[in-house]
Design a protein around this motif. Structure first.
Motif, mmCIF file in Angstrom:
data_model
loop_
_atom_site.group_PDB
_atom_site.id
_atom_site.type_symbol
_atom_site.label_atom_id
_atom_site.label_comp_id
_atom_site.label_asym_id
_atom_site.label_seq_id
_atom_site.Cartn_x
_atom_site.Cartn_y
_atom_site.Cartn_z
ATOM 1 N N LEU A 124 27.945 -25.162 9.244
ATOM 2 C CA LEU A 124 28.983 -24.317 8.646
ATOM 3 C C LEU A 124 28.344 -23.434 7.592
ATOM 4 N N ASN A 125 29.014 -22.356 7.253
ATOM 5 C CA ASN A 125 28.560 -21.507 6.151
ATOM 6 C C ASN A 125 29.671 -21.530 5.106
ATOM 7 N N LEU A 126 29.460 -22.301 4.034
ATOM 8 C CA LEU A 126 30.515 -22.382 3.018
ATOM 9 C C LEU A 126 30.720 -21.026 2.346
ATOM 10 N N HIS A 127 29.635 -20.211 2.313
ATOM 11 C CA HIS A 127 29.712 -18.916 1.662
ATOM 12 C C HIS A 127 30.314 -17.867 2.600
ATOM 13 N N LYS A 128 30.729 -18.267 3.763
ATOM 14 C CA LYS A 128 31.468 -17.352 4.643
ATOM 15 C C LYS A 128 32.883 -17.904 4.749
ATOM 16 N N THR A 129 33.040 -18.865 5.654
ATOM 17 C CA THR A 129 34.353 -19.413 5.978
ATOM 18 C C THR A 129 35.087 -20.009 4.786
ATOM 19 N N PHE A 130 34.361 -20.644 3.884
ATOM 20 C CA PHE A 130 35.038 -21.409 2.838
ATOM 21 C C PHE A 130 35.013 -20.748 1.474
ATOM 22 N N SER A 131 34.912 -19.440 1.463
ATOM 23 C CA SER A 131 35.191 -18.574 0.311
ATOM 24 C C SER A 131 34.257 -18.653 -0.875
#
Lengths: 477, 438
Positions: free
Chosen positions: A259-266
């Motif tokens: 996952l990319n927290l800095h994409k999907t999770f703001s």
């Protein structure tokens, strides 16, 4: 704009350090010979320097940022508030377990929530970025095949539409890349996939929706084909914003994901990091996860290494403060908010696409997911206006350009991802700008070649930068 | 439930209709039924008020120590107030990677300044824009040094165990053979190193100061490495570089390190900062982004990402590394820290670390914890005692003090920085004395 080294003068400095309250010691070792040259500025000048630099940066906080594949959604300020709590920022990573129950709770709860969202059974929060997560996920695949002494699996299959990090990551794990061409609809060519799999297949790396913004309907068949051949299926989670809470990679047949927290999770992009690239996997791969897992012990949570861990991909526990931000976001959105975000991301993208497709050719004429790709090949051919030119023209309107020239399977590509945090009004304004630029291109193509005109600098000479690299400031001796 | 959706439900429906859909179900209608999720098994969303309340409660479950004597890879230094004020600016926080140079000069210039400062610290010719942390920087440096006939990496056993673990993991992936050079009396065993290196050696990596705090003889270690044709890689503490002989002066081909001491909080391990520098000869092997200077169309000085032909978005499977997002905001943090401290301030900080740590060693020795080694050290040192480390550390903890890092039941690795006052150290020693006296 001056460089910090061009400001101030010798003797100017901030007064930060106290006097020494113990006997002074000089070390009997070789000391540095070359004088250390750092900026010599007062705090006032220092502060103004960075304020001026700040005026020459365009972030999500400044305006619409439809950068395809990057999910530049709004970065909630409450995330920053949570991540600046001194109960998190002042904690040493090697404190005894009973003194870090809050941190361990953050890790465990975030892992659990991300597992639920992705349909995975276990997760690590140690990787610091998406590419780092890819590397980690591939290590799990390698460890799995190695544990079964299945050493002939030396290849990773990657569609030609894949993000560059996919093959680069596979190379870092010693795999050979097998590129399969996409079908004419932009999706995986099932026949080519069947031809490519075999006893030497370690796995397939895929993102769904794919890098042209289309949901591959054959996904269950695709992962099935890979499994039948004895390989594992890896999900590149960069595009999760299109489907989170609606579809789960674990339900599409994927064994391991990042996952990319800095994409999907703001969590904010920070100009290029720090990000966070959690890796999730199904139960059978959990024993290989890197780092330490937060587990219930008698007196609370503790950290344990998985039985056959691949080791560590980073020191300590990952980009912890970034995880704090993502956790805050997930807690706020919750059960209903997560799918609502994905649905609106898809709505906003289709809305923009529909309002532009009469003049800008779309690479694929179908319902898109959270992003869509425009193909400016004809414009380039007919009036010599390229994707680059349109992108640079947008700069003069205060809109950050879309992603240019990616994916490689579309020529003169512009990939637009509005995200769900933009209002209809913002989208309408952006659409109007895109339409105006199209008109300008028809009337006066040269004006686009000259763009941008109103930015702090005009187009930089990148060839010169690479040919005669100047990678640091040189002080006058 | 917290939501960042600006469009109301009616507006959403309106927009759907305008593009030919009656509902979200229809919009997602092309997705195979079998994979559609019914609902997430998560709690209902919280309001912002509740969410921050929840996080505050979790933060309060941690013990914040006011007095810290633990290092071992994460250091408690003073962070000037200006650092947070700059790095909190939303333009820097919310910007993406500066691919569009025209609207990213602020970021690009700040990275160029960072690169310059890191080169000044290490003495090396060029720096990249950062990697994830010191451990991954070491692993990437090892990968940089590999050549066709040289595929074995040598790493000193005096390195931080976390770093060794990460190098091991990367080598498991990329197939580089790894040999750990033994430690002897708290320093790299030079004889063992000489005997081990051969024509297949790609590199030798040593940490300076090493994990035990001792200062290694890098001049000689570098000579030994080069004599065998191997690259010499140093992993350095950036504060110590204000005072110690630089990696460039020691002949290093690559110098890396953990940049966390340069303005980043302890933060339970991250985000931190991996810095990587190299000699001119090795610049094109550096992974990650690099900012270069050029001019724009009007001849104005400008900054751009450069030498991108090394990177994944151009070279794909042939890229030198897969790294994409790095630790840009942390590099900005380091730049602001170094600019605020200046050469004078950084040298002061380094000297304070040295003096404080030596004072701490003295008072702890008087209290019953003998120094294990008799080597020059920077700001960390190991003590030995008959009393169990756990007992000593527990007594300190009761008084709000995070003691040194327990290496085992008898040995503790202590650290002192400019933040530790004489009074603090006297108090810690007094507590230790009581425990050891029993």
């Amino acid at each position: 704009m001056k460089l910090i080294f061009e400001r101030g003068k010798e003797g100017q400095c901030c007064t930060l350090m106290p006097a020494c309250d113990v006997p002074q010691v000089s070390l009997p070792v070789p000391k540095r010979e070359k004088k250390l040259r750092l900026p010599h500025v007062s705090e006032n000048e220092l502060s103004r320097h960075y304020t001026e630099l700040g005026k020459q940066v365009h972030g999500v906080n400044d305006g619409f940022y439809p950068l395809g594949s990057c999910t530049m959604k709004y970065n909630p300020k409450v995330n920053e508030k949570a991540a600046s709590l001194t109960g998190f920022t002042n904690i040493h990573p090697l404190q005894p377990e009973h003194t870090v129950q809050g941190c361990l709770n953050v890790l465990k709860q975030t892992q659990d929530m991300l597992c639920e969202i992705t349909g995975m059974d276990a997760m690590t929060l140690q990787p610091a970025a998406g590419a780092h997560g890819e590397f980690t996920g591939l290590l799990l695949i390698k460890a799995y095949h190695d544990s079964r002494k299945d050493t002939k699996r030396t290849k990773i299959i990657v569609p030609d539409s894949a993000h560059g990090t996919n093959p680069a990551s596979a190379t870092m794990v010693g795999y050979e890349i097998v590129n399969i061409p996409s079908a004419s609809d932009g999706c995986v060519d099932i026949e080519k996939l069947r031809e490519a799999v075999g006893e030497d297949t370690a796995g397939l790396m895929l993102t769904n929706p794919n890098t042209v913004g289309i949901f591959d309907k054959n996904i269950l068949e695709i992962t099935s084909i890979v499994h039948e051949a004895g390989g594992l299926a890896y999900y590149d989670g960069a595009n999760l914003n299109a489907v989170m809470g609606v579809v789960r990679p674990g339900d599409m047949g994927f064994d391991v994901i990042h996952l990319n927290l800095h994409k999907t999770f703001s969590t904010p992009h920070g100009g290029g990091g720090p990000g966070s690239g959690p890796v999730g996997c199904k139960e059978f791969l959990a024993e290989f996860l890197p780092g330490l897992q937060p587990v219930e012990k008698e007196c609370g949570l503790g950290l344990t290494a998985p039985e056959h861990t691949v080791g560590s991909v980073k020191a300590f526990n990952g980009n912890f403060l970034v995880v704090v931000k993502a956790m805050t976001y997930i807690l706020m959105l919750g059960r209903e908010g997560i799918p609502a975000a994905a649905k609106n991301a898809v709505l906003n993208a289709n809305y923009m696409m529909n309002r532009l497709k009469d003049i800008y050719p779309m690479a694929y004429d179908t319902t898109c997911m959270h992003e869509f790709v425009m193909c400016l090949e004809k414009m380039k051919h007919d009036i010599d206006v390229s994707a680059m030119d349109v992108a640079k023209a947008l700069l003069d309107y205060g809109i950050h350009p879309p992603t240019m020239y990616f994916p490689l399977i579309v020529h003169e590509a512009l990939m637009i991802e509005p995200t769900e945090t933009e209002s209809r009004e913002t989208l309408d304004e952006a659409i109007a700008v895109f339409r105006k630029i199209y008109e300008d291109a028809q009337q006066d193509p040269q004006s686009l070649h000259d763009a941008p005109l109103h930015t702090p600098i005009r187009r930089p000479d990148e060839v010169r930068a690479a040919r005669k690299p100047i990678l640091r400031y040189t002080f006058e001796s | 439930m917290g939501s960042f959706l600006p469009n109301s439900e009616q507006e959403q429906l309106q927009m759907l209709k305008e593009i030919g859909f009656n509902s979200f179900e229809e919009l997602f209608g092309h997705i195979p039924q079998q994979v559609l999720l019914k609902s997430l098994n998560l709690a209902e969303g919280m309001s912002e008020l509740q969410a921050i309340d929840y996080m505050e409660e979790l933060a309060e479950k941690n013990v914040k120590f006011r007095h810290i004597f633990r290092g071992a890879g994460a250091y408690n230094h003073y962070i000037p107030a200006i650092v947070g004020s700059v790095t909190g600016k939303e333009q820097f926080v919310t910007a993406y990677t500066p691919y569009q140079a025209e609207i990213s000069q602020g970021i690009l210039q700040s990275i160029f300044e960072y690169q310059t400062m890191i080169c000044e610290l290490t003495g090396m010719d060029a720096s990249n824009a950062s990697v994830y942390d010191g451990a991954t920087a070491a692993a990437e440096a090892v990968a940089m040094s590999v050549e066709r006939k040289r595929n074995t990496a040598y790493v000193s056993g005096t390195s931080n165990p976390e770093v060794i673990k990460v190098i091991k993991t990367y080598c498991y992936g990329n197939g580089i053979d790894l040999v750990i050079v033994p430690e002897k009396d708290g320093l790299t065993d030079k004889d063992a190193l000489k005997a081990a290196l051969s024509a297949d050696s790609a590199c030798f990596y040593v940490q300076q100061p090493n994990f035990y705090g001792n200062i290694e003889d890098c001049d000689e270690l570098g000579e030994i490495a080069h004599a065998a044709g191997a690259k010499f890689i140093m992993g350095c503490n950036p504060i110590s570089l204000a005072v110690l002989k630089t990696p460039a002066e020691c002949g290093a081909d690559i110098a890396v390190g953990e940049g966390q001491p340069l303005g980043m909080g302890l933060a339970f391990g991250g985000p931190y900062l991996g810095f990587m520098t190299a000699s001119d000869k090795m610049v094109r092997k550096l992974p990650g982004r690099i900012v270069g200077e050029t001019v724009d169309r009007d001849g104005k000085r400008a900054y751009v990402l450069t030498l991108q032909a090394r990177e994944q978005h151009i070279r794909r499977e042939k890229a030198s590394s897969n790294i994409c997002s790095n630790q840009a905001l942390c590099a900005l943090t380091a730049g602001v820290y170094l600019a605020a401290m200046g050469a004078q301030g950084l040298t002061q900080a380094a000297e304070l670390c040295i003096s404080k740590a030596h004072y701490l060693q003295d008072v702890l020795a008087q209290a019953g914890l003998k120094p294990k080694y008799d080597h020059p050290f920077f700001h960390e040192f190991v003590t030995v005692s008959d009393v169990d480390s756990g007992v000593i550390l527990e007594a300190l903890e009761k008084n709000g003090i995070l003691g040194g890092y327990p290496l085992n039941e008898k040995e503790i690795l202590w650290c002192a920085t400019e933040k530790n006052t004489k009074a603090e150290m006297d108090q810690a020693a007094a507590i230790v004395k009581e425990v050891c006296g029993k």
